[in-house]
Design a protein around this motif. Structure first.
Motif, PDB file in Angstrom:
ATOM      1  N   UNK A   1      13.326 -39.101  -7.211  1.00  0.00           N
ATOM      2  CA  UNK A   1      12.056 -39.283  -6.500  1.00  0.00           C
ATOM      3  C   UNK A   1      12.197 -40.051  -5.189  1.00  0.00           C
ATOM      4  N   UNK A   2      12.944 -41.145  -5.187  1.00  0.00           N
ATOM      5  CA  UNK A   2      12.993 -41.995  -3.996  1.00  0.00           C
ATOM      6  C   UNK A   2      13.781 -41.385  -2.843  1.00  0.00           C
ATOM      7  N   UNK A   3      14.813 -40.637  -3.144  1.00  0.00           N
ATOM      8  CA  UNK A   3      15.674 -40.099  -2.080  1.00  0.00           C
ATOM      9  C   UNK A   3      15.397 -38.638  -1.764  1.00  0.00           C
ATOM     10  N   UNK A   4      14.770 -37.938  -2.704  1.00  0.00           N
ATOM     11  CA  UNK A   4      14.578 -36.506  -2.539  1.00  0.00           C
ATOM     12  C   UNK A   4      15.824 -35.712  -2.868  1.00  0.00           C
ATOM     13  N   UNK A   5      16.873 -36.406  -3.269  1.00  0.00           N
ATOM     14  CA  UNK A   5      18.122 -35.749  -3.631  1.00  0.00           C
ATOM     15  C   UNK A   5      18.038 -35.082  -4.990  1.00  0.00           C
ATOM     16  N   UNK A   6      19.080 -34.370  -5.298  1.00  0.00           N
ATOM     17  CA  UNK A   6      19.185 -33.620  -6.546  1.00  0.00           C
ATOM     18  C   UNK A   6      20.452 -34.087  -7.251  1.00  0.00           C
ATOM     19  N   UNK A   7      20.451 -34.049  -8.561  1.00  0.00           N
ATOM     20  CA  UNK A   7      21.655 -34.306  -9.345  1.00  0.00           C
ATOM     21  C   UNK A   7      21.834 -33.100 -10.256  1.00  0.00           C
ATOM     22  N   UNK A   8      23.019 -32.472 -10.170  1.00  0.00           N
ATOM     23  CA  UNK A   8      23.329 -31.310 -10.997  1.00  0.00           C
ATOM     24  C   UNK A   8      24.489 -31.694 -11.918  1.00  0.00           C
ATOM     25  N   UNK A   9      24.348 -31.376 -13.213  1.00  0.00           N
ATOM     26  CA  UNK A   9      25.340 -31.810 -14.194  1.00  0.00           C
ATOM     27  C   UNK A   9      25.923 -30.641 -14.974  1.00  0.00           C
ATOM     28  N   UNK A  10      27.201 -30.787 -15.313  1.00  0.00           N
ATOM     29  CA  UNK A  10      27.864 -29.877 -16.227  1.00  0.00           C
ATOM     30  C   UNK A  10      28.308 -30.689 -17.430  1.00  0.00           C
ATOM     31  N   UNK A  11      28.061 -30.169 -18.611  1.00  0.00           N
ATOM     32  CA  UNK A  11      28.430 -30.853 -19.841  1.00  0.00           C
ATOM     33  C   UNK A  11      29.707 -30.246 -20.408  1.00  0.00           C
ATOM     34  N   UNK A  12      30.668 -31.114 -20.664  1.00  0.00           N
ATOM     35  CA  UNK A  12      31.932 -30.723 -21.271  1.00  0.00           C
ATOM     36  C   UNK A  12      31.921 -31.256 -22.703  1.00  0.00           C
ATOM     37  N   UNK A  13      32.885 -30.853 -23.529  1.00  0.00           N
ATOM     38  CA  UNK A  13      32.875 -31.308 -24.922  1.00  0.00           C
ATOM     39  C   UNK A  13      32.813 -32.829 -25.098  1.00  0.00           C
ATOM     40  N   UNK A  14      33.554 -33.588 -24.302  1.00  0.00           N
ATOM     41  CA  UNK A  14      33.590 -35.039 -24.494  1.00  0.00           C
ATOM     42  C   UNK A  14      32.974 -35.851 -23.362  1.00  0.00           C
ATOM     43  N   UNK A  15      32.472 -35.169 -22.340  1.00  0.00           N
ATOM     44  CA  UNK A  15      31.940 -35.896 -21.186  1.00  0.00           C
ATOM     45  C   UNK A  15      31.004 -34.998 -20.383  1.00  0.00           C
ATOM     46  N   UNK A  16      30.372 -35.570 -19.404  1.00  0.00           N
ATOM     47  CA  UNK A  16      29.539 -34.823 -18.464  1.00  0.00           C
ATOM     48  C   UNK A  16      29.941 -35.212 -17.053  1.00  0.00           C
ATOM     49  N   UNK A  17      29.784 -34.279 -16.129  1.00  0.00           N
ATOM     50  CA  UNK A  17      30.025 -34.543 -14.724  1.00  0.00           C
ATOM     51  C   UNK A  17      28.742 -34.235 -13.979  1.00  0.00           C
ATOM     52  N   UNK A  18      28.271 -35.207 -13.197  1.00  0.00           N
ATOM     53  CA  UNK A  18      27.041 -35.023 -12.444  1.00  0.00           C
ATOM     54  C   UNK A  18      27.338 -35.167 -10.958  1.00  0.00           C
ATOM     55  N   UNK A  19      26.805 -34.250 -10.188  1.00  0.00           N
ATOM     56  CA  UNK A  19      27.064 -34.167  -8.761  1.00  0.00           C
ATOM     57  C   UNK A  19      25.779 -34.445  -7.986  1.00  0.00           C
ATOM     58  N   UNK A  20      25.762 -35.485  -7.132  1.00  0.00           N
ATOM     59  CA  UNK A  20      24.580 -35.723  -6.301  1.00  0.00           C
ATOM     60  C   UNK A  20      24.563 -34.748  -5.125  1.00  0.00           C
ATOM     61  N   UNK A  21      23.421 -34.150  -4.889  1.00  0.00           N
ATOM     62  CA  UNK A  21      23.224 -33.212  -3.782  1.00  0.00           C
ATOM     63  C   UNK A  21      22.198 -33.837  -2.834  1.00  0.00           C
ATOM     64  N   UNK A  22      22.567 -34.079  -1.583  1.00  0.00           N
ATOM     65  CA  UNK A  22      21.605 -34.664  -0.628  1.00  0.00           C
ATOM     66  C   UNK A  22      20.373 -33.774  -0.444  1.00  0.00           C
ATOM     67  N   UNK A  23      19.261 -34.400  -0.091  1.00  0.00           N
ATOM     68  CA  UNK A  23      17.983 -33.681   0.001  1.00  0.00           C
ATOM     69  C   UNK A  23      17.991 -32.544   1.014  1.00  0.00           C
ATOM     70  N   UNK A  24      18.837 -32.619   2.025  1.00  0.00           N
ATOM     71  CA  UNK A  24      18.855 -31.557   3.026  1.00  0.00           C
ATOM     72  C   UNK A  24      19.716 -30.351   2.607  1.00  0.00           C
ATOM     73  N   UNK A  25      20.323 -30.410   1.417  1.00  0.00           N
ATOM     74  CA  UNK A  25      21.161 -29.303   0.949  1.00  0.00           C
ATOM     75  C   UNK A  25      20.535 -28.502  -0.189  1.00  0.00           C
TER      76      UNK A  25
END
Length: 113
Positions: free
Chosen positions: A78-102
């Motif tokens: 909400x505060x930045x307008x950015x996005x976070x996209x995540x992939x879930x793996x068997x033992x962990x997750x990886x989340x990628x921040x995407x800037x609001x202009x992308x």
């Protein structure tokens, strides 16, 4: 934001650099990445594949396949307008921040013929 298509039941308060804000779950089908955003996701997907999936061929990964890897969980910050996209793996997750202009919300009202 009125009319923003987030799931209010999956909204979480978070703190980023000492500032309180909300993280809202979005349906990945409501998100459109810019070409630069898609390339950013593809780069991250290739890194994840090369490090955590031996035997895969990250160089043959298409943009569509890369983006599909990161739709397990998608959040709007909400505060930045950015996005976070995540992939879930068997033992962990990886989340990628995407800037609001992308990224932007997908326009579902346009008719495609």
């Amino acid at each position: 934001m009125s009319g923003f298509p987030y799931d209010a039941d999956v909204s979480v308060p978070i703190s980023i650099e000492g500032q309180r804000t909300m993280m809202h779950a979005l349906d990945y089908r409501d998100v459109a990445l810019t070409p630069a955003g898609a390339r950013m996701v593809a780069s991250a997907a290739r890194t994840v594949l090369s490090r955590y999936m031996p035997g895969s061929n990250p160089d043959k990964l298409t943009l569509d396949q890369a983006v599909a890897m990161f739709v397990d969980r998608v959040y709007w910050i909400e505060s930045s307008g950015g996005l976070v996209m995540c992939t879930d793996m068997p033992d962990t997750s990886f989340c990628l921040p995407i800037p609001k202009d992308l990224w932007a919300l997908r326009d579902h009202t346009r008719v495609i013929q």
